[in-house]
Design a protein around this motif. Structure first.
Motif, mmCIF file in Angstrom:
data_model
loop_
_atom_site.group_PDB
_atom_site.id
_atom_site.type_symbol
_atom_site.label_atom_id
_atom_site.label_comp_id
_atom_site.label_asym_id
_atom_site.label_seq_id
_atom_site.Cartn_x
_atom_site.Cartn_y
_atom_site.Cartn_z
ATOM 1 N N TYR A 1 -6.007 1.624 10.838
ATOM 2 C CA TYR A 1 -4.579 1.926 10.772
ATOM 3 C C TYR A 1 -4.131 2.697 12.011
ATOM 4 C CZ TYR A 1 -5.312 0.956 5.783
ATOM 5 O OH TYR A 1 -5.647 0.378 4.584
ATOM 6 N N PRO A 2 -3.070 2.249 12.683
ATOM 7 C CA PRO A 2 -2.520 3.060 13.780
ATOM 8 C C PRO A 2 -2.099 4.430 13.268
ATOM 9 C CG PRO A 2 -1.625 0.842 13.835
ATOM 10 C CD PRO A 2 -2.377 0.960 12.536
ATOM 11 N N TYR A 3 -2.416 5.457 14.027
ATOM 12 C CA TYR A 3 -2.144 6.854 13.664
ATOM 13 C C TYR A 3 -2.883 7.275 12.387
ATOM 14 C CZ TYR A 3 1.838 5.398 16.546
ATOM 15 O OH TYR A 3 2.622 4.856 17.537
ATOM 16 N N GLY A 4 -3.714 6.396 11.861
ATOM 17 C CA GLY A 4 -4.431 6.685 10.628
ATOM 18 C C GLY A 4 -3.554 6.712 9.401
ATOM 19 N N LYS A 5 -2.328 6.189 9.496
ATOM 20 C CA LYS A 5 -1.361 6.322 8.405
ATOM 21 C C LYS A 5 -1.359 5.099 7.483
ATOM 22 C CE LYS A 5 1.899 9.305 10.936
ATOM 23 N NZ LYS A 5 3.307 9.421 11.395
ATOM 24 N N TRP A 6 -1.238 5.370 6.202
ATOM 25 C CA TRP A 6 -1.207 4.303 5.208
ATOM 26 C C TRP A 6 -0.598 4.832 3.911
ATOM 27 C CZ3 TRP A 6 -3.920 5.652 0.832
ATOM 28 C CH2 TRP A 6 -4.839 6.698 0.992
ATOM 29 N N THR A 7 -0.137 3.914 3.077
ATOM 30 C CA THR A 7 0.334 4.225 1.729
ATOM 31 C C THR A 7 -0.262 3.181 0.789
ATOM 32 O OG1 THR A 7 2.280 2.795 1.883
ATOM 33 C CG2 THR A 7 2.534 5.094 2.624
ATOM 34 N N ASP A 8 0.052 3.306 -0.495
ATOM 35 C CA ASP A 8 -0.434 2.303 -1.446
ATOM 36 C C ASP A 8 0.103 0.916 -1.108
ATOM 37 O OD1 ASP A 8 -1.851 4.218 -2.782
ATOM 38 O OD2 ASP A 8 -0.374 4.497 -4.391
ATOM 39 N N MET B 1 -11.858 -4.398 4.572
ATOM 40 C CA MET B 1 -12.237 -2.998 4.795
ATOM 41 C C MET B 1 -11.307 -2.423 5.849
ATOM 42 S SD MET B 1 -16.059 -1.389 5.481
ATOM 43 C CE MET B 1 -16.339 -2.164 7.089
ATOM 44 N N ALA B 2 -10.884 -1.147 5.664
ATOM 45 C CA ALA B 2 -9.923 -0.541 6.595
ATOM 46 C C ALA B 2 -10.264 0.922 6.820
ATOM 47 C CB ALA B 2 -8.500 -0.683 6.053
ATOM 48 N N PHE B 3 -9.845 1.426 8.002
ATOM 49 C CA PHE B 3 -10.200 2.782 8.426
ATOM 50 C C PHE B 3 -8.966 3.606 8.754
ATOM 51 C CE2 PHE B 3 -13.717 0.020 9.313
ATOM 52 C CZ PHE B 3 -14.849 0.766 8.983
ATOM 53 N N SER B 4 -9.046 4.886 8.412
ATOM 54 C CA SER B 4 -8.020 5.856 8.793
ATOM 55 C C SER B 4 -8.544 6.646 9.989
ATOM 56 C CB SER B 4 -7.720 6.793 7.618
ATOM 57 O OG SER B 4 -8.815 7.669 7.406
ATOM 58 N N THR B 5 -7.921 7.791 10.241
ATOM 59 C CA THR B 5 -8.406 8.681 11.312
ATOM 60 C C THR B 5 -8.843 10.030 10.761
ATOM 61 O OG1 THR B 5 -6.145 9.454 11.736
ATOM 62 C CG2 THR B 5 -6.932 7.613 13.054
ATOM 63 N N SER B 6 -8.957 10.130 9.436
ATOM 64 C CA SER B 6 -9.393 11.403 8.839
ATOM 65 C C SER B 6 -10.770 11.772 9.360
ATOM 66 C CB SER B 6 -9.428 11.281 7.310
ATOM 67 O OG SER B 6 -8.148 10.992 6.813
ATOM 68 N N GLY B 7 -10.923 13.035 9.741
ATOM 69 C CA GLY B 7 -12.097 13.430 10.511
ATOM 70 C C GLY B 7 -13.310 13.862 9.733
ATOM 71 N N THR B 8 -13.806 13.009 8.843
ATOM 72 C CA THR B 8 -15.067 13.298 8.161
ATOM 73 C C THR B 8 -15.910 12.028 8.132
ATOM 74 O OG1 THR B 8 -14.099 12.800 6.003
ATOM 75 C CG2 THR B 8 -14.050 15.096 6.701
#
Length: 301
Positions: A236-243, A256-263
């Motif tokens: 996701y660009p900017y790590g942003k997503w909603t339902d 499969m999809a990825f955010s930018t949350s740092g863990t």
């Protein structure tokens, strides 16, 4: 009675013709000069590379491996999925990791026996609980900067490390700072997986459902046509997503999809909202090591 002079003349003509034939064959089959050899080798190598590469995908070059032994883990544990952007130097821009630092980090992974997983292997790990080595890591790049090809790619090849680049497809062949179609094909044919980062680096939650679906499908279609392979993964660009975003991602055909949350990525994240570990250009090697060895590094920082 046949004239002897006539016979002698014809015999002489036959001998001369034979000599000319032999001389001509000799010229065409002479021992090649070093320059000839060089040119022939270049042609052969070009043909060989075409045969070797073909339309191979990373899955063909590095098929999903079966890991076993004592030092393996299952999906009750997490995996650091590293998130890079540009591999270059620009003062004050932490999204750019210098190629010297990047090489130092890749060399650390290689010397310390880390296994770099493909996204297919990561998917199998989470969905099918297929075991992977305890010291596993995934390397990803966002946006599709040309320096991923110029600076990162040679280093990845040097250490035989595979990676994934999530590209913004409407920048391809249009932005001089971004990858070209030819570069995408070469990377994808040589173990660097190419996946989607939407068509326009869209801030997905700000778009209607229909427009989210449009940008997702456009990027997927472009990449599948260009690379002649399935494109099942997205960041996701900017790590942003909603339902609504995850619903659109599923409808577009991603798995499969990825955010930018740092863990570290963990099955509790959800397969459509996996975390990644941010790698800054400001990090020294000790911080890089901490992030790939300490699952809770974000809490302790």
């Amino acid at each position: 009675m046949i004239n002897k002079k006539f016979l002698r003349a014809n015999l002489l003509l036959l001998m001369l013709t034979f000599c000319v034939f032999i001389t001509s064959c000799g010229k065409s089959s002479k021992t090649p000069s070093p320059e000839d050899n060089k040119n022939n080798t270049q042609v052969i190598n070009k043909k060989t590379n075409m045969v070797k590469n073909g339309n191979k995908t990373p899955e063909n070059l590095l098929k999903n491996r079966n890991f076993s032994g004592d030092n393996i883990k299952y999906n009750d544990k997490g995996i650091p999925v590293l998130m890079y952007h540009s591999i270059d130097y620009e003062e004050g821009n932490e999204l750019r990791v210098s190629k010297e630092k990047f090489k130092e980090q890749m060399e650390y992974l290689k010397k310390n026996n880390y296994t770099t997983l493909t996204l297919n292997e990561l998917y199998d790990f989470f969905i099918n609980n297929k075991p992977v080595p305890e010291k596993s890591v995934v390397i990803t790049f966002d946006d599709g900067y040309k320096d991923n090809y110029i600076n990162a790619y040679p280093i990845l090849k040097e250490f035989s490390i595979n990676a994934t680049i999530f590209v913004v497809t409407n920048n391809i062949d249009k932005d001089n700072n971004c990858l070209t179609s030819d570069q995408l094909i070469e990377l994808n044919n040589n173990g660097i997986d190419i996946e989607s980062h939407t068509a326009n680096h869209d801030d997905l939650p700000t778009l209607s459902y229909e427009n989210q679906l449009k940008t997702l499908k456009e990027s997927k279609t472009f990449l599948e046509k260009t690379l002649k392979k399935e494109v099942p993964f997205i960041a996701y660009p900017y790590g942003k997503w909603t339902d609504l975003t995850t619903k659109a991602v599923k409808e577009a055909g991603f798995k499969m999809a990825f955010s930018t949350s740092g863990t570290w990525s963990d099955k509790t994240d959800g397969i459509y909202t996996l975390d990644r570990v941010y790698i800054s250009g400001n990090f020294q090697l000790d911080e890089f090591i901490r992030r790939i060895t300490d699952r809770d590094y974000n809490k302790s920082h």
